[in-house]
Write a protein that holds these residues in place. Structure first.
Motif: not given
Length: 269
Positions: A108-132
């Protein structure tokens, strides 16, 4: 602000709940214009879209004061990553769905959402790895344990300049002043834009004249050449403007992230 207003301005950190603790304090406090809430994206924009039982009304409890700054993100990879540009990264991701990993500072961080938006618009699947936090994810990126990160220029640009990371693009529609040599993601992925902004609000019952005085004081601060230079050295763009303009910016950001959060079913406790 203190010099302009003729009284001390004290920063009081109230961590907890992705900004929830501080938000409740201001929402339920006296509406006299003496207590302001420094808002990063979660408090009004992201938390209401991802949290079920948010303990405040993100819109009704607060009144906008002024926009402070907007921070572009960099999309960076480890130095030995095989793709040399954004098109190459996308081609690699399409050839290997889910194999490319990206770190963020948490679900839910802005970095997570930015990556999700990028993957969605680019039509690709990325694996999200969250950190603290941002730092451990960046450390694992430099160590080669993950492939990419998309976070603020202030956090990543020094490492890019040192050659410890390689930047492929910036998140804003136009080239960023902090790194004008980097192309915008939107040049390869039309429609992409992300630049988290921070701003000030007060309790919604605050008198309009108090809001106007605070707005004018911050606008004066942000017009100071030394302050502007400091913001820009950190990769941030100073903003300012009217309370109404800030309100419109908040609504625009909510609309931008609602679709991503709902499509990815992103929730936080």
């Amino acid at each position: 602000m203190g010099a302009i207003l003729g009284q001390p301005v004290i920063v009081e950190n109230r961590p907890g709940g992705t900004g929830t603790v501080a938000a409740i304090m201001v929402a339920r406090g006296p509406a006299d214009g003496l207590t302001l809430l420094y808002c990063p994206p979660p408090i009004q924009i992201l938390n209401p879209l991802m949290m079920r039982n948010i303990p405040y009304d993100a819109m009704a409890d607060f009144a906008p004061v002024v926009a402070l700054m907007r921070a572009p993100k960099l999309l960076v990879v480890r130095p030995d990553f095989p793709a040399r540009d954004l098109a190459g990264l996308i081609a690699l991701a399409k050839a290997r769905p889910g194999a490319i990993t990206y770190a963020s500072s948490g679900i839910g961080s802005s970095a997570h959402l930015a990556g999700a938006l990028f993957a969605q618009l680019a039509g690709i699947e990325l694996l999200h790895v969250p950190y603290r936090g941002t730092a451990p994810g960046v450390q694992d990126l430099m160590a080669g344990r993950v492939d990419m990160v998309m976070d603020t220029a202030a956090a990543l640009l020094p490492l890019v300049r040192e050659g410890r990371l390689r930047a492929l693009a910036v998140s804003t529609r136009d080239p960023a002043a902090a790194a004008p040599e980097l192309p915008p993601i939107a040049a390869t992925v039309p429609g992409f834009h992300d630049a988290s902004f921070n701003y000030l609000v007060v309790a919604s019952r605050t008198p309009p004249e108090a809001i106007a005085a605070l707005n004018a004081a911050v606008d004066r601060v942000l017009a100071d050449p030394a302050i502007r230079a400091r913001f820009e050295s950190l990769g941030a763009e100073p903003l300012g403007g009217t309370p109404a303009a800030l309100g419109a910016m908040v609504q625009e950001e909510i609309a931008r992230w609602r679709g991503v959060i709902e499509a990815q079913r992103i929730t936080i406790e």
